[in-house]
Design a protein around this motif. Structure first.
Motif, PDB file in Angstrom:
ATOM      1  N   GLY A  51       0.815  -1.206   0.000  1.00  0.00           N
ATOM      2  CA  GLY A  51       0.000   0.000   0.000  1.00  0.00           C
ATOM      3  C   GLY A  51       0.846   1.252   0.000  1.00  0.00           C
ATOM      4  O   GLY A  51       0.518   2.251  -0.661  1.00  0.00           O
ATOM      5  N   VAL A  52       1.964   1.239   0.728  1.00  0.00           N
ATOM      6  CA  VAL A  52       2.892   2.371   0.723  1.00  0.00           C
ATOM      7  C   VAL A  52       3.480   2.572  -0.669  1.00  0.00           C
ATOM      8  O   VAL A  52       3.633   3.703  -1.143  1.00  0.00           O
ATOM      9  N   VAL A  53       3.803   1.470  -1.332  1.00  0.00           N
ATOM     10  CA  VAL A  53       4.313   1.556  -2.710  1.00  0.00           C
ATOM     11  C   VAL A  53       3.309   2.294  -3.589  1.00  0.00           C
ATOM     12  O   VAL A  53       3.650   3.230  -4.318  1.00  0.00           O
ATOM     13  N   GLY A  54       2.044   1.853  -3.541  1.00  0.00           N
ATOM     14  CA  GLY A  54       1.038   2.470  -4.385  1.00  0.00           C
ATOM     15  C   GLY A  54       0.823   3.937  -4.081  1.00  0.00           C
ATOM     16  O   GLY A  54       0.587   4.750  -4.988  1.00  0.00           O
ATOM     17  N   ALA A  55       0.935   4.301  -2.819  1.00  0.00           N
ATOM     18  CA  ALA A  55       0.663   5.679  -2.420  1.00  0.00           C
ATOM     19  C   ALA A  55       1.836   6.621  -2.663  1.00  0.00           C
ATOM     20  O   ALA A  55       1.623   7.799  -2.994  1.00  0.00           O
ATOM     21  N   LEU A  56       3.077   6.128  -2.505  1.00  0.00           N
ATOM     22  CA  LEU A  56       4.210   7.044  -2.437  1.00  0.00           C
ATOM     23  C   LEU A  56       5.382   6.740  -3.364  1.00  0.00           C
ATOM     24  O   LEU A  56       6.180   7.649  -3.639  1.00  0.00           O
ATOM     25  N   ALA A  57       5.555   5.520  -3.812  1.00  0.00           N
ATOM     26  CA  ALA A  57       6.788   5.137  -4.512  1.00  0.00           C
ATOM     27  C   ALA A  57       6.670   5.308  -6.026  1.00  0.00           C
ATOM     28  O   ALA A  57       5.574   5.347  -6.590  1.00  0.00           O
ATOM     29  N   ASP A  58       7.839   5.363  -6.660  1.00  0.00           N
ATOM     30  CA  ASP A  58       7.879   5.389  -8.123  1.00  0.00           C
ATOM     31  C   ASP A  58       7.797   3.993  -8.714  1.00  0.00           C
ATOM     32  O   ASP A  58       7.436   3.841  -9.884  1.00  0.00           O
ATOM     33  N   GLY A  59       8.159   2.979  -7.920  1.00  0.00           N
ATOM     34  CA  GLY A  59       8.124   1.626  -8.449  1.00  0.00           C
ATOM     35  C   GLY A  59       8.149   0.590  -7.345  1.00  0.00           C
ATOM     36  O   GLY A  59       8.554   0.869  -6.205  1.00  0.00           O
ATOM     37  N   TRP A  60       7.689  -0.596  -7.682  1.00  0.00           N
ATOM     38  CA  TRP A  60       7.697  -1.745  -6.772  1.00  0.00           C
ATOM     39  C   TRP A  60       8.813  -2.689  -7.164  1.00  0.00           C
ATOM     40  O   TRP A  60       8.948  -3.068  -8.336  1.00  0.00           O
ATOM     41  N   VAL A  61       9.623  -3.086  -6.190  1.00  0.00           N
ATOM     42  CA  VAL A  61      10.616  -4.135  -6.379  1.00  0.00           C
ATOM     43  C   VAL A  61      10.072  -5.405  -5.733  1.00  0.00           C
ATOM     44  O   VAL A  61       9.965  -5.496  -4.506  1.00  0.00           O
ATOM     45  N   SER A  62       9.703  -6.379  -6.570  1.00  0.00           N
ATOM     46  CA  SER A  62       9.243  -7.656  -6.029  1.00  0.00           C
ATOM     47  C   SER A  62      10.436  -8.476  -5.576  1.00  0.00           C
ATOM     48  O   SER A  62      11.474  -8.500  -6.241  1.00  0.00           O
ATOM     49  N   PRO A  63      10.305  -9.177  -4.450  1.00  0.00           N
ATOM     50  CA  PRO A  63      11.350 -10.142  -4.087  1.00  0.00           C
ATOM     51  C   PRO A  63      11.518 -11.195  -5.174  1.00  0.00           C
ATOM     52  O   PRO A  63      10.752 -11.257  -6.145  1.00  0.00           O
ATOM     53  N   LEU A  64      12.518 -12.035  -5.009  1.00  0.00           N
ATOM     54  CA  LEU A  64      12.819 -13.074  -5.987  1.00  0.00           C
ATOM     55  C   LEU A  64      11.597 -13.936  -6.313  1.00  0.00           C
ATOM     56  O   LEU A  64      10.715 -14.135  -5.476  1.00  0.00           O
ATOM     57  N   ASN A  65      11.600 -14.457  -7.531  1.00  0.00           N
ATOM     58  CA  ASN A  65      10.503 -15.313  -7.986  1.00  0.00           C
ATOM     59  C   ASN A  65      10.365 -16.587  -7.155  1.00  0.00           C
ATOM     60  O   ASN A  65       9.310 -17.219  -7.174  1.00  0.00           O
ATOM     61  N   ILE A  66      11.404 -16.959  -6.394  1.00  0.00           N
ATOM     62  CA  ILE A  66      11.264 -18.129  -5.519  1.00  0.00           C
ATOM     63  C   ILE A  66      10.562 -17.762  -4.217  1.00  0.00           C
ATOM     64  O   ILE A  66      10.100 -18.643  -3.493  1.00  0.00           O
TER      65      ILE A  66
ATOM     66  N   ASN B 239      12.631  -9.588  -9.595  1.00  0.00           N
ATOM     67  CA  ASN B 239      13.937 -10.234  -9.453  1.00  0.00           C
ATOM     68  C   ASN B 239      13.764 -11.713  -9.786  1.00  0.00           C
ATOM     69  O   ASN B 239      12.986 -12.409  -9.132  1.00  0.00           O
ATOM     70  N   VAL B 240      14.494 -12.175 -10.804  1.00  0.00           N
ATOM     71  CA  VAL B 240      14.280 -13.520 -11.337  1.00  0.00           C
ATOM     72  C   VAL B 240      15.552 -14.352 -11.183  1.00  0.00           C
ATOM     73  O   VAL B 240      16.563 -14.110 -11.849  1.00  0.00           O
ATOM     74  N   LEU B 241      15.502 -15.320 -10.293  1.00  0.00           N
ATOM     75  CA  LEU B 241      16.616 -16.236 -10.095  1.00  0.00           C
ATOM     76  C   LEU B 241      16.431 -17.460 -10.982  1.00  0.00           C
ATOM     77  O   LEU B 241      15.313 -17.954 -11.153  1.00  0.00           O
ATOM     78  N   GLY B 242      17.533 -17.962 -11.556  1.00  0.00           N
ATOM     79  CA  GLY B 242      17.414 -19.160 -12.373  1.00  0.00           C
ATOM     80  C   GLY B 242      18.637 -19.416 -13.224  1.00  0.00           C
ATOM     81  O   GLY B 242      19.699 -18.806 -13.037  1.00  0.00           O
TER      82      GLY B 242
END
Length: 285
Positions: free
Chosen positions: A173-188, A221-224
């Protein structure tokens, strides 16, 4: 247009430089470097970015992500603006609340958890944005941060984007309200099946804040392993990778992918840049 980068582990200076130069020469867009200062085998991420930035020409750098509990927001804004100037606009700022509170406390930082981590991150984002925009003294009398008239500078060469690493609903929710972008944790850690629900949380928070959800960027972030078998993350041929990333861009709405090679990093970076990225772009055209 989707962007593509690699992750460099901040443990060996020679390896880090070789990978950074390979990514730079191959025309990749960015390099992400994790920030776990309490790991005794890791170099300091911001110092390493300064070093690598001086020895590359085109590629951008982003902490993936800088630990707000150990890097006070005003000082982090100063470092980000400085790196932007030193690299001629090749620095994005990625931040997070801090993944390991006990380790953070061991270095003297505040071991934020739960609601405290969410509130401290929101306050930090307010300070970061105001300081990076450098329009005048920055003040905040918050519950976790108190800034009493910081005069920011140097002025960055551009509007430095601030990405936030998050996976829980309150931080999303903070990302949506204030950030320029979301960094998702690794795909695992955040597998593709879990992404749409998280994207919806970001979108709804952006709308409540009067923002266009499409203005919030999304990084995966994509590990593989490319052209090899692995028990960890995404594995398969370059064509499999290309079709998968293209699908994730279209269906999961990621515009940026950071590749974390499992092994043979230099060879994997070459395969990613030469065999995967051009094919993804072709599929997305």
């Amino acid at each position: 247009m989707a962007e593509f980068g690699i992750s460099i582990t901040p443990d060996d200076p020679a390896s880090a430089l070789a990978l950074a130069r390979a990514a730079d020469a191959a025309g990749l867009d960015l390099i992400g470097i994790q920030d776990h200062a309490y790991n005794p085998g890791f170099l300091d991420t911001m110092t390493l970015i300064a070093h690598l930035g001086a020895l590359t020409e085109r590629v951008r750098f982003v902490p993936d992500v800088a630990d707000l509990a150990l890097r006070p927001a005003a000082m982090l804004a100063k470092a980000a603006a400085t790196l932007d100037v030193l690299t001629a606009g090749r620095f994005d700022l990625g931040v997070g609340a801090g993944a390991f509170p006990d380790a953070i406390a061991g270095m003297g930082g505040p071991p934020w958890r739960g609601a405290a981590a969410v509130a401290a991150t929101a306050e930090s984002l307010q300070v970061l944005r105001a300081a990076l925009d450098a329009r005048g003294p920055v003040t905040l009398d918050g519950e976790y941060l108190r800034v009493a008239g910081y005069r920011p500078g140097p002025a960055p060469t551009r509007r430095v984007p601030v990405w936030v690493g998050a996976q829980g609903p309150r931080l999303l929710g903070v990302v949506g309200a204030l950030a320029d972008g979301w960094v998702s944790p690794l795909n695992i850690y955040v597998p593709p099946a879990e992404v749409p629900a998280k994207q919806s949380v970001i979108d709804e928070a952006a709308q409540r804040a009067g923002r266009d959800p499409a203005s919030v960027r999304r990084m995966y972030n994509v590990l593989g392993t490319i052209d090899g078998a692995s028990r960890h993350g995404l594995s398969g041929s370059a064509e499999t990778w290309a079709r998968t990333l293209a699908d994730w861009s279209r269906e999961l709405r990621f515009d940026t992918f950071v590749f974390w090679p499992v092994h043979d990093e230099l060879d994997q970076v070459r395969r990613f840049a030469e065999d995967v990225v051009p094919r993804v772009r072709e599929l997305l055209t």
